[in-house]
Motif scaffolding. Structure first.
Motif, PDB file in Angstrom:
ATOM      1  N   MET A   1       0.838  -1.254   0.029  1.00 58.53           N
ATOM      2  CA  MET A   1       0.146  -0.017   0.074  1.00 58.53           C
ATOM      3  C   MET A   1       0.925   1.076   0.001  1.00 58.53           C
ATOM      4  N   GLU A   2       0.340   2.056  -0.804  1.00 57.27           N
ATOM      5  CA  GLU A   2       1.319   3.449  -1.109  1.00 57.27           C
ATOM      6  C   GLU A   2       0.379   4.573  -0.541  1.00 57.27           C
ATOM      7  N   VAL A   3       0.823   5.200   0.756  1.00 57.62           N
ATOM      8  CA  VAL A   3       0.199   6.348   1.344  1.00 57.62           C
ATOM      9  C   VAL A   3       1.068   7.742   1.193  1.00 57.62           C
ATOM     10  N   THR A   4       0.406   8.699   0.955  1.00 53.94           N
ATOM     11  CA  THR A   4       0.689  10.067   0.908  1.00 53.94           C
ATOM     12  C   THR A   4       0.145  10.967   1.982  1.00 53.94           C
ATOM     13  N   LEU A   5       0.667  11.532   2.623  1.00 56.93           N
ATOM     14  CA  LEU A   5       0.206  12.815   3.508  1.00 56.93           C
ATOM     15  C   LEU A   5       0.579  13.954   3.052  1.00 56.93           C
ATOM     16  N   VAL A   6      -0.469  14.546   2.536  1.00 57.90           N
ATOM     17  CA  VAL A   6      -0.187  16.166   1.940  1.00 57.90           C
ATOM     18  C   VAL A   6      -0.648  17.298   2.627  1.00 57.90           C
ATOM     19  N   GLU A   7       0.260  18.396   2.840  1.00 58.60           N
ATOM     20  CA  GLU A   7      -0.241  19.396   3.697  1.00 58.60           C
ATOM     21  C   GLU A   7      -0.523  20.572   2.776  1.00 58.60           C
ATOM     22  N   ILE A   8      -1.538  21.180   2.628  1.00 60.22           N
ATOM     23  CA  ILE A   8      -1.786  22.197   1.843  1.00 60.22           C
ATOM     24  C   ILE A   8      -2.300  23.583   2.777  1.00 60.22           C
ATOM     25  N   ASN A   9      -1.887  24.684   2.458  1.00 60.46           N
ATOM     26  CA  ASN A   9      -2.172  25.773   3.252  1.00 60.46           C
ATOM     27  C   ASN A   9      -2.656  26.894   2.237  1.00 60.46           C
ATOM     28  N   ILE A  10      -3.779  27.210   2.770  1.00 57.81           N
ATOM     29  CA  ILE A  10      -4.497  28.333   1.910  1.00 57.81           C
ATOM     30  C   ILE A  10      -4.725  29.595   2.588  1.00 57.81           C
TER      31      ILE A  10
ATOM     32  N   PHE B   1     -11.200  20.586  -4.163  1.00 56.76           N
ATOM     33  CA  PHE B   1     -10.710  19.612  -3.533  1.00 56.76           C
ATOM     34  C   PHE B   1     -12.047  18.576  -3.636  1.00 56.76           C
ATOM     35  N   HIS B   2     -13.300  19.096  -3.355  1.00 59.38           N
ATOM     36  CA  HIS B   2     -14.347  18.193  -3.511  1.00 59.38           C
ATOM     37  C   HIS B   2     -14.343  17.394  -4.774  1.00 59.38           C
ATOM     38  N   ALA B   3     -14.197  18.111  -5.741  1.00 55.98           N
ATOM     39  CA  ALA B   3     -14.268  17.442  -7.149  1.00 55.98           C
ATOM     40  C   ALA B   3     -13.138  16.492  -7.299  1.00 55.98           C
ATOM     41  N   ASN B   4     -11.835  16.914  -6.872  1.00 59.49           N
ATOM     42  CA  ASN B   4     -10.948  15.879  -6.857  1.00 59.49           C
ATOM     43  C   ASN B   4     -11.058  14.659  -5.950  1.00 59.49           C
ATOM     44  N   HIS B   5     -11.569  14.847  -4.689  1.00 57.34           N
ATOM     45  CA  HIS B   5     -12.125  13.725  -3.880  1.00 57.34           C
ATOM     46  C   HIS B   5     -13.061  12.716  -4.495  1.00 57.34           C
ATOM     47  N   LEU B   6     -14.014  13.460  -5.208  1.00 55.99           N
ATOM     48  CA  LEU B   6     -15.001  12.489  -5.761  1.00 55.99           C
ATOM     49  C   LEU B   6     -14.617  11.720  -7.029  1.00 55.99           C
ATOM     50  N   GLY B   7     -13.737  12.005  -7.651  1.00 59.09           N
ATOM     51  CA  GLY B   7     -12.913  11.412  -8.551  1.00 59.09           C
ATOM     52  C   GLY B   7     -11.988  10.333  -8.017  1.00 59.09           C
ATOM     53  N   ALA B   8     -11.281  10.803  -7.095  1.00 55.25           N
ATOM     54  CA  ALA B   8     -10.160   9.944  -6.633  1.00 55.25           C
ATOM     55  C   ALA B   8     -11.050   8.628  -5.835  1.00 55.25           C
ATOM     56  N   VAL B   9     -11.974   8.872  -5.251  1.00 53.64           N
ATOM     57  CA  VAL B   9     -12.553   7.437  -4.642  1.00 53.64           C
ATOM     58  C   VAL B   9     -12.817   6.594  -5.400  1.00 53.64           C
ATOM     59  N   LYS B  10     -13.339   6.851  -6.718  1.00 52.53           N
ATOM     60  CA  LYS B  10     -13.748   5.808  -7.882  1.00 52.53           C
ATOM     61  C   LYS B  10     -12.614   5.046  -8.611  1.00 52.53           C
ATOM     62  N   GLU B  11     -11.230   5.692  -8.439  1.00 48.44           N
ATOM     63  CA  GLU B  11     -10.513   5.070  -9.094  1.00 48.44           C
ATOM     64  C   GLU B  11      -9.917   3.608  -8.569  1.00 48.44           C
ATOM     65  N   PRO B  12      -9.911   2.743  -9.576  1.00 47.27           N
ATOM     66  CA  PRO B  12      -9.769   1.408  -9.128  1.00 47.27           C
ATOM     67  C   PRO B  12      -8.631   1.139  -8.134  1.00 47.27           C
ATOM     68  N   GLY B  13      -7.639   1.606  -7.988  1.00 43.96           N
ATOM     69  CA  GLY B  13      -6.709   1.320  -6.876  1.00 43.96           C
ATOM     70  C   GLY B  13      -6.753   2.271  -5.496  1.00 43.96           C
TER      71      GLY B  13
ATOM     72  N   ALA C   1      -1.242   2.632  -9.182  1.00 41.72           N
ATOM     73  CA  ALA C   1      -2.485   3.316  -8.995  1.00 41.72           C
ATOM     74  C   ALA C   1      -2.173   4.829  -8.496  1.00 41.72           C
ATOM     75  N   VAL C   2      -0.955   4.955  -7.887  1.00 45.63           N
ATOM     76  CA  VAL C   2      -0.544   6.222  -7.789  1.00 45.63           C
ATOM     77  C   VAL C   2      -0.270   7.093  -8.693  1.00 45.63           C
ATOM     78  N   LEU C   3       0.539   6.328  -9.618  1.00 41.17           N
ATOM     79  CA  LEU C   3       0.897   6.885 -11.075  1.00 41.17           C
ATOM     80  C   LEU C   3      -0.294   7.396 -11.868  1.00 41.17           C
ATOM     81  N   ALA C   4      -1.342   6.354 -11.687  1.00 43.89           N
ATOM     82  CA  ALA C   4      -2.477   6.417 -12.663  1.00 43.89           C
ATOM     83  C   ALA C   4      -3.425   7.645 -12.009  1.00 43.89           C
ATOM     84  N   HIS C   5      -3.234   7.785 -10.778  1.00 45.85           N
ATOM     85  CA  HIS C   5      -4.172   8.928 -10.307  1.00 45.85           C
ATOM     86  C   HIS C   5      -3.700  10.355 -10.607  1.00 45.85           C
ATOM     87  N   LYS C   6      -2.239  10.314 -10.673  1.00 47.07           N
ATOM     88  CA  LYS C   6      -1.555  11.489 -11.075  1.00 47.07           C
ATOM     89  C   LYS C   6      -1.945  12.116 -12.667  1.00 47.07           C
TER      90      LYS C   6
END
Length: 96
Positions: free
Chosen positions: A1-10, A22-34, A61-66
């Protein structure tokens, strides 16, 4: 399993924009096969600081997400709303 923790300051005035982007990104990411998890977390003490916890089955799967449209659109939109560059830490997941 590959895990990434990203910190984003706005920028304070851009939090609502970040949430929409980020909501749009989240909705797409959770549907990805990996994808195993894709959590968006807001720091309780610093409301302009967000953490993204991403867990993927493997590096492929990480590379496909990107390469997805939702990821690329998100990264582009973040450029105008972040107060500093993203910080990423990667981990090897031991127990799923």
């Amino acid at each position: 399993m590959e895990v990434t923790l990203v910190e984003i300051n706005i920028h304070p005035e851009k939090v609502d924009k970040f949430l929409a982007v980020f909501h749009a990104n989240h909705l797409g990411a959770v549907k990805e096969p990996g994808n195993l998890r894709f959590d968006v977390l807001q720091d309780e003490s610093v409301p302009t600081r967000f953490f993204i916890y991403e867990a993927y089955q493997d590096n492929e799967a990480v590379l496909a997400h990107k390469k997805t449209a939702h990821y690329l659109k998100c990264v582009e939109a973040l450029e105008g709303i972040m107060s500093e560059p993203r910080k990423k830490t990667t981990f090897k997941g031991i127990y799923p």
